[in-house]
Design an enzyme around this catalytic site. Sequence first.
Site, PDB file in Angstrom:
ATOM      1  N   HIS A 177       7.419  -7.393  -2.128  1.00 42.42           N
ATOM      2  CA  HIS A 177       7.197  -6.519  -0.988  1.00 42.42           C
ATOM      3  C   HIS A 177       7.940  -6.971   0.529  1.00 42.42           C
ATOM      4  O   HIS A 177       7.617  -6.782   1.483  1.00 42.42           O
ATOM      5  CB  HIS A 177       5.607  -6.976  -0.391  1.00 42.42           C
ATOM      6  N   SER A 194      -4.782   2.701   4.369  1.00 41.82           N
ATOM      7  CA  SER A 194      -4.942   2.219   2.958  1.00 41.82           C
ATOM      8  C   SER A 194      -4.955   0.638   2.976  1.00 41.82           C
ATOM      9  O   SER A 194      -5.896   0.089   2.485  1.00 41.82           O
ATOM     10  CB  SER A 194      -3.766   2.671   2.142  1.00 41.82           C
ATOM     11  N   LYS A 228       0.783  -1.289  -0.008  1.00 41.27           N
ATOM     12  CA  LYS A 228      -0.007   0.153   0.103  1.00 41.27           C
ATOM     13  C   LYS A 228       0.841   1.346   0.262  1.00 41.27           C
ATOM     14  O   LYS A 228       0.467   2.517   0.294  1.00 41.27           O
ATOM     15  CB  LYS A 228      -1.005  -0.100   1.263  1.00 41.27           C
TER      16      LYS A 228
HETATM   17  P1  A3P Z   1      -5.089   4.698  -0.872  1.00 47.09           P
HETATM   18  O1  A3P Z   1      -5.585   3.518  -0.563  1.00 47.09           O
HETATM   19  O2  A3P Z   1      -4.606   5.586   0.252  1.00 47.09           O
HETATM   20  O3  A3P Z   1      -5.898   5.483  -1.956  1.00 47.09           O
HETATM   21  P2  A3P Z   1      -0.209  -0.065  -3.787  1.00 47.09           P
HETATM   22  O4  A3P Z   1      -0.126  -0.340  -5.147  1.00 47.09           O
HETATM   23  O5  A3P Z   1       1.219  -0.461  -2.937  1.00 47.09           O
HETATM   24  O6  A3P Z   1      -1.223  -1.577  -3.302  1.00 47.09           O
HETATM   25  O7  A3P Z   1      -0.900   0.941  -3.160  1.00 47.09           O
HETATM   26  C1  A3P Z   1      -2.168   1.555  -3.318  1.00 47.09           C
HETATM   27  C2  A3P Z   1      -2.084   2.803  -2.980  1.00 47.09           C
HETATM   28  O8  A3P Z   1      -1.417   3.844  -3.836  1.00 47.09           O
HETATM   29  C3  A3P Z   1      -3.634   3.219  -2.714  1.00 47.09           C
HETATM   30  O9  A3P Z   1      -3.782   4.272  -1.860  1.00 47.09           O
HETATM   31  C4  A3P Z   1      -3.772   3.959  -4.205  1.00 47.09           C
HETATM   32  O10 A3P Z   1      -4.936   4.835  -4.311  1.00 47.09           O
HETATM   33  C5  A3P Z   1      -2.562   4.561  -4.241  1.00 47.09           C
HETATM   34  N1  A3P Z   1      -1.894   5.034  -5.622  1.00 47.09           N
HETATM   35  C6  A3P Z   1      -2.190   4.165  -6.798  1.00 47.09           C
HETATM   36  N2  A3P Z   1      -1.808   4.877  -7.844  1.00 47.09           N
HETATM   37  C7  A3P Z   1      -1.847   6.301  -7.413  1.00 47.09           C
HETATM   38  C8  A3P Z   1      -1.323   7.390  -8.114  1.00 47.09           C
HETATM   39  N3  A3P Z   1      -1.038   7.501  -9.489  1.00 47.09           N
HETATM   40  N4  A3P Z   1      -1.266   8.493  -7.385  1.00 47.09           N
HETATM   41  C9  A3P Z   1      -1.421   8.607  -6.122  1.00 47.09           C
HETATM   42  N5  A3P Z   1      -1.569   7.411  -5.408  1.00 47.09           N
HETATM   43  C10 A3P Z   1      -1.668   6.302  -5.647  1.00 47.09           C
END
Ligand code: A3P
Length: 310
Positions: A123, A153, A49
Site C-alpha cells: 500500500h 470504505s 480499500k
Molecule cells: P466496500 O467497503 O466499499 O464494500 P481492500 O481489499 O483494498 O481492503 O478493499 C476492500 C473494498 O473492496 C471493500 O469495499 C470491498 O467490499 C471491496 N471488494 C472486495 N472484493 C470485491 C469484489 N469482488 N467486487 C467489488 N468490490 C470488492
Amino acid sequence: MALTSELGKQIKLKEVEGTLLQPATVDNWSEIQSFEAKPDDLLICTYPKAGTTWIQEIVDMIEQNGDVEKCQRTIIQHRHPFIEWARPPQPSVLVLRRCFLLNYFKGVEKAKAMPSPRILKTHLSTQLLPPSFWENNCKFLYVARNAKDCMVSYYHFQRMNHMLPDPGTWEEYFETFINGKVVWGSWFDHVKGWWEMKDRYQILFLFYEDIKRDPKHEIRKVVQFMGKNMDETVIDKIVQETSFEKMKENPMTNRSTVSKSIMDQSISSFMRKGTVGDWKNHFTVAQNERFDEIYRKKMEGTSINFCMEL
Ligand code: A3P
C-alpha cells in the site's frame, strides 16, 4: 501520534516522511527499505480499500489458470507477501519465536522465502517504496478507486478493525481523511504519485470502477500484462469467481478466518457493499461541495479522471 481505539486501546501510529504507518512497519523500516526486488517481481499496489483483495484474487486466478481449488490453497493474505507488513510478537507466540521463527510476521521475510516469479503486495506510496523495485524495473499493477468511496470504505474498515485507530464520527473522519491522517497517508498524494509514474515504468493502471463496469475487459488487460494466454472460457470463469457475491461467501477472501478481536465483522463486514457511489449515502451536500473544492486544489494539474457512479 496516539489515537484511542473503540476497545480503549491506544493505537500509536508512527510516521515516515510525514506519512502515518503502523508502528511495527516503522520499527522495521530500514529492513523494508533495503528489500531486494527481483526483475521478474510483480507488485500489486493500491491505496487501502481500493479493491486490493479483489485484484489479488483476479491475479491469483490468472496465475492458477482459473483453477479454483488451487486458489483455495490458503487465505488471500498469505498468497502475496505484503512487503511493509510487520507484526510484533503476541505473548502467546513468544515461545514459538524462540524456536527460530523470528521473522514469521514480517512481509519482507515471507517475500524472501517465496520462489520466483513472485507476486507481492504493497500500500506504499511511490515516495516510500523500496528503491530496488524501481531499479529492477519491476512490473506494477496499480488499482485506483475514487476518493469518496475509498473514504467511506476506510471509515467502516476502521470501525471494525481493532488494529487501526477508531475513526470517530463520520464528520470527524471526513477531516481525518482529507488531511491524510490515516494509515498509509493521503489518498491524493498516493494516487497522484502512481499516476505520474505510470508512463515511466511498467505500470498497468486500473480503476476499481472500470473493473466493476466491465470485469472481462479489465481482466483481459491483466492477463496480457502478466504475459499469459488464456481461453475465453477461463476468463469467463475468472469473472464469475471474482464477483463480489462469490468473494463475500469465500472464506479464503472474506476475512472470516481473522479473529474477532482483530476484525469484528459484526460491526461491519470486510466484504461490505462492493459498489460504486456508496459515498452518496454518507456525504452531506455541504461535505460534498467542500470535498470537491479540496479535490480540485489537491489534484490540480493531474489528468486522472474518476467515475463517481455507475
Ligand atoms: P466496500 O467497503 O466499499 O464494500 P481492500 O481489499 O483494498 O481492503 O478493499 C476492500 C473494498 O473492496 C471493500 O469495499 C470491498 O467490499 C471491496 N471488494 C472486495 N472484493 C470485491 C469484489 N469482488 N467486487 C467489488 N468490490 C470488492
